[in-house]
Design a protein around this motif. Sequence first.
Motif, PDB file in Angstrom:
ATOM      1  N   THR A 235      48.865  22.185  40.985  1.00 17.12           N
ATOM      2  CA  THR A 235      48.956  22.455  42.114  1.00 17.12           C
ATOM      3  C   THR A 235      48.472  21.921  43.005  1.00 17.12           C
ATOM      4  O   THR A 235      47.849  21.568  44.284  1.00 17.12           O
ATOM      5  CB  THR A 235      50.156  23.684  43.270  1.00 17.12           C
ATOM      6  OG1 THR A 235      49.155  24.360  43.487  1.00 17.12           O
ATOM      7  CG2 THR A 235      51.417  23.543  42.215  1.00 17.12           C
ATOM      8  N   GLY A 236      47.147  23.061  42.928  1.00 16.56           N
ATOM      9  CA  GLY A 236      45.461  23.032  43.777  1.00 16.56           C
ATOM     10  C   GLY A 236      45.201  23.707  44.513  1.00 16.56           C
ATOM     11  O   GLY A 236      44.289  23.778  45.096  1.00 16.56           O
ATOM     12  N   LYS A 237      46.263  24.799  44.339  1.00 10.33           N
ATOM     13  CA  LYS A 237      46.482  25.826  45.811  1.00 10.33           C
ATOM     14  C   LYS A 237      47.158  26.903  45.277  1.00 10.33           C
ATOM     15  O   LYS A 237      48.165  26.885  44.218  1.00 10.33           O
ATOM     16  CB  LYS A 237      47.104  25.592  46.743  1.00 10.33           C
ATOM     17  CG  LYS A 237      48.417  25.350  47.155  1.00 10.33           C
ATOM     18  CD  LYS A 237      48.813  25.043  48.502  1.00 10.33           C
ATOM     19  CE  LYS A 237      50.009  24.150  48.964  1.00 10.33           C
ATOM     20  NZ  LYS A 237      50.142  24.410  49.825  1.00 10.33           N
ATOM     21  N   PRO A 238      46.529  28.654  45.717  1.00 11.82           N
ATOM     22  CA  PRO A 238      47.788  29.660  45.260  1.00 11.82           C
ATOM     23  C   PRO A 238      49.003  29.282  45.379  1.00 11.82           C
ATOM     24  O   PRO A 238      49.834  28.736  46.026  1.00 11.82           O
ATOM     25  CB  PRO A 238      47.019  30.739  45.642  1.00 11.82           C
ATOM     26  CG  PRO A 238      45.100  29.696  45.468  1.00 11.82           C
ATOM     27  CD  PRO A 238      45.431  28.470  46.429  1.00 11.82           C
ATOM     28  N   PRO A 239      49.841  30.104  44.699  1.00 12.41           N
ATOM     29  CA  PRO A 239      51.379  30.340  45.110  1.00 12.41           C
ATOM     30  C   PRO A 239      51.336  30.549  46.792  1.00 12.41           C
ATOM     31  O   PRO A 239      52.393  30.122  47.195  1.00 12.41           O
ATOM     32  CB  PRO A 239      52.281  31.137  44.229  1.00 12.41           C
ATOM     33  CG  PRO A 239      51.052  31.341  43.861  1.00 12.41           C
ATOM     34  CD  PRO A 239      49.857  31.191  43.782  1.00 12.41           C
ATOM     35  N   PHE A 240      50.895  31.444  47.760  1.00  8.72           N
ATOM     36  CA  PHE A 240      51.063  31.386  48.666  1.00  8.72           C
ATOM     37  C   PHE A 240      50.043  31.856  49.552  1.00  8.72           C
ATOM     38  O   PHE A 240      48.858  31.833  48.851  1.00  8.72           O
ATOM     39  CB  PHE A 240      51.814  33.164  48.993  1.00  8.72           C
ATOM     40  CG  PHE A 240      52.616  33.253  47.934  1.00  8.72           C
ATOM     41  CD1 PHE A 240      54.495  32.610  48.417  1.00  8.72           C
ATOM     42  CD2 PHE A 240      52.605  34.079  46.357  1.00  8.72           C
ATOM     43  CE1 PHE A 240      55.048  32.916  47.602  1.00  8.72           C
ATOM     44  CE2 PHE A 240      54.539  34.243  45.932  1.00  8.72           C
ATOM     45  CZ  PHE A 240      55.213  33.477  46.084  1.00  8.72           C
ATOM     46  N   TYR A 254      58.182  38.725  49.170  1.00  8.67           N
ATOM     47  CA  TYR A 254      59.783  38.228  49.248  1.00  8.67           C
ATOM     48  C   TYR A 254      60.091  36.767  49.118  1.00  8.67           C
ATOM     49  O   TYR A 254      61.172  36.712  49.974  1.00  8.67           O
ATOM     50  CB  TYR A 254      60.024  38.135  51.056  1.00  8.67           C
ATOM     51  CG  TYR A 254      59.516  40.248  51.290  1.00  8.67           C
ATOM     52  CD1 TYR A 254      60.416  41.539  50.605  1.00  8.67           C
ATOM     53  CD2 TYR A 254      58.100  40.780  52.346  1.00  8.67           C
ATOM     54  CE1 TYR A 254      60.054  42.695  51.020  1.00  8.67           C
ATOM     55  CE2 TYR A 254      58.334  41.667  51.576  1.00  8.67           C
ATOM     56  CZ  TYR A 254      59.490  42.813  51.238  1.00  8.67           C
ATOM     57  OH  TYR A 254      58.810  43.671  51.979  1.00  8.67           O
ATOM     58  N   THR A 255      59.100  35.937  48.924  1.00  7.96           N
ATOM     59  CA  THR A 255      59.682  34.482  48.813  1.00  7.96           C
ATOM     60  C   THR A 255      59.322  33.531  47.722  1.00  7.96           C
ATOM     61  O   THR A 255      57.819  34.318  46.288  1.00  7.96           O
ATOM     62  CB  THR A 255      58.678  33.874  49.714  1.00  7.96           C
ATOM     63  OG1 THR A 255      58.545  34.187  51.355  1.00  7.96           O
ATOM     64  CG2 THR A 255      58.859  32.619  49.909  1.00  7.96           C
ATOM     65  N   LYS A 256      59.991  32.599  46.675  1.00 10.02           N
ATOM     66  CA  LYS A 256      60.206  32.360  45.634  1.00 10.02           C
ATOM     67  C   LYS A 256      58.876  30.579  46.376  1.00 10.02           C
ATOM     68  O   LYS A 256      59.491  30.542  47.245  1.00 10.02           O
ATOM     69  CB  LYS A 256      61.084  31.977  44.633  1.00 10.02           C
ATOM     70  CG  LYS A 256      61.967  32.670  45.015  1.00 10.02           C
ATOM     71  CD  LYS A 256      63.275  32.720  44.839  1.00 10.02           C
ATOM     72  CE  LYS A 256      64.275  32.890  43.438  1.00 10.02           C
ATOM     73  NZ  LYS A 256      65.589  32.626  42.874  1.00 10.02           N
ATOM     74  N   PRO A 257      57.584  31.278  45.224  1.00 10.00           N
ATOM     75  CA  PRO A 257      56.924  29.572  45.696  1.00 10.00           C
ATOM     76  C   PRO A 257      57.593  28.546  44.939  1.00 10.00           C
ATOM     77  O   PRO A 257      58.580  28.763  44.101  1.00 10.00           O
ATOM     78  CB  PRO A 257      55.492  30.351  44.588  1.00 10.00           C
ATOM     79  CG  PRO A 257      57.180  30.673  43.158  1.00 10.00           C
ATOM     80  CD  PRO A 257      57.490  31.846  43.828  1.00 10.00           C
ATOM     81  N   SER A 258      56.724  27.544  45.914  1.00 14.24           N
ATOM     82  CA  SER A 258      57.407  25.604  45.694  1.00 14.24           C
ATOM     83  C   SER A 258      57.551  25.733  43.589  1.00 14.24           C
ATOM     84  O   SER A 258      56.273  26.234  43.287  1.00 14.24           O
ATOM     85  CB  SER A 258      56.355  24.836  46.558  1.00 14.24           C
ATOM     86  OG  SER A 258      56.875  25.546  47.923  1.00 14.24           O
ATOM     87  N   LYS A 259      58.488  25.160  44.207  1.00 12.66           N
ATOM     88  CA  LYS A 259      58.534  24.477  42.700  1.00 12.66           C
ATOM     89  C   LYS A 259      57.050  23.776  42.647  1.00 12.66           C
ATOM     90  O   LYS A 259      57.194  22.705  43.175  1.00 12.66           O
ATOM     91  CB  LYS A 259      59.783  23.597  42.441  1.00 12.66           C
ATOM     92  CG  LYS A 259      60.821  24.727  42.323  1.00 12.66           C
ATOM     93  CD  LYS A 259      62.326  24.017  41.327  1.00 12.66           C
ATOM     94  CE  LYS A 259      63.384  24.917  41.774  1.00 12.66           C
ATOM     95  NZ  LYS A 259      64.590  24.510  41.189  1.00 12.66           N
ATOM     96  N   ILE A 260      56.906  23.791  41.150  1.00 13.50           N
ATOM     97  CA  ILE A 260      55.362  22.833  40.598  1.00 13.50           C
ATOM     98  C   ILE A 260      55.873  21.046  40.531  1.00 13.50           C
ATOM     99  O   ILE A 260      55.385  20.056  40.869  1.00 13.50           O
ATOM    100  CB  ILE A 260      54.999  23.146  39.557  1.00 13.50           C
ATOM    101  CG1 ILE A 260      54.286  24.280  39.680  1.00 13.50           C
ATOM    102  CG2 ILE A 260      54.037  22.335  38.918  1.00 13.50           C
ATOM    103  CD1 ILE A 260      53.201  25.272  38.168  1.00 13.50           C
TER     104      ILE A 260
END
Length: 261
Positions: A235-240, A254-260
Amino acid sequence: MIEYFYPNQELILPELAGHLDIGSDKFIVVQRFDGGMGTCYRIVDAQGTSYALKVIHSDLLLDEKSIYRYNEELKLWLTFSACDGVAEAKSIIKINEIPCVVSSWMENGDMSTLITDMNPRTFYTSMDRIITALKWVYDNYKVIHRDLKPGNILIDKDNKAYVADWGLAKLISASEQGKKNDSRELAGITPYLTQQGTFVGTVLYASPEQLLGLPNIDFRSDIYSLGCIMYQWETGKPPFVAKTIQEIASGHLYTKPSKIG
């Protein structure tokens, strides 16, 4: 913080020349790079071969825990250098009574500057080497890394990847494994000194159990960090990513990362 060495400074290091089995004991300081606990210098011998010279920050020399952590890292690094996927520590020497480690110089730096431009073959070949190295270390010594990130994955001139920086490594005790520890003994290496509830690592790639300072952290924490690295490549960046450390930590917890896709 005191500067140990300066660009273009000549160092006379007979002990290192002996370890490397080279004729001249003269080395020239070329570059300096600051890390979390130490400073890394690129030094070059008379034949033009480059090496990395790492030394603890001068302002940590009087801190007992920092010195302990630094010495433990050096012992771990030398031990794990037997693995092809670990950045090789060639020698530990003393300069002005301060222990320094000399390792191979990685011409292509670390993955942090390359990750967004790596093609799939190079990236997944690199990850395979890193995972294989981490498994070798864990299978033989029951040690986990705890600070996996692109900046701690070094790349040589042939684009081969190596695990580096064992400053936060942890020996998993027999009780934490839930069974008898039948791994090979690491002479003088004891479990890393942290208190329960204390966070260690790099927040962008840290597992929830790291962020919570849980005492029973195991190899799954490293798997989580590897997942964060793979997510960043996709994605070009870490999940959070957020403005504060607290917000990033909250994302991991507490959060799910955005889908790839």
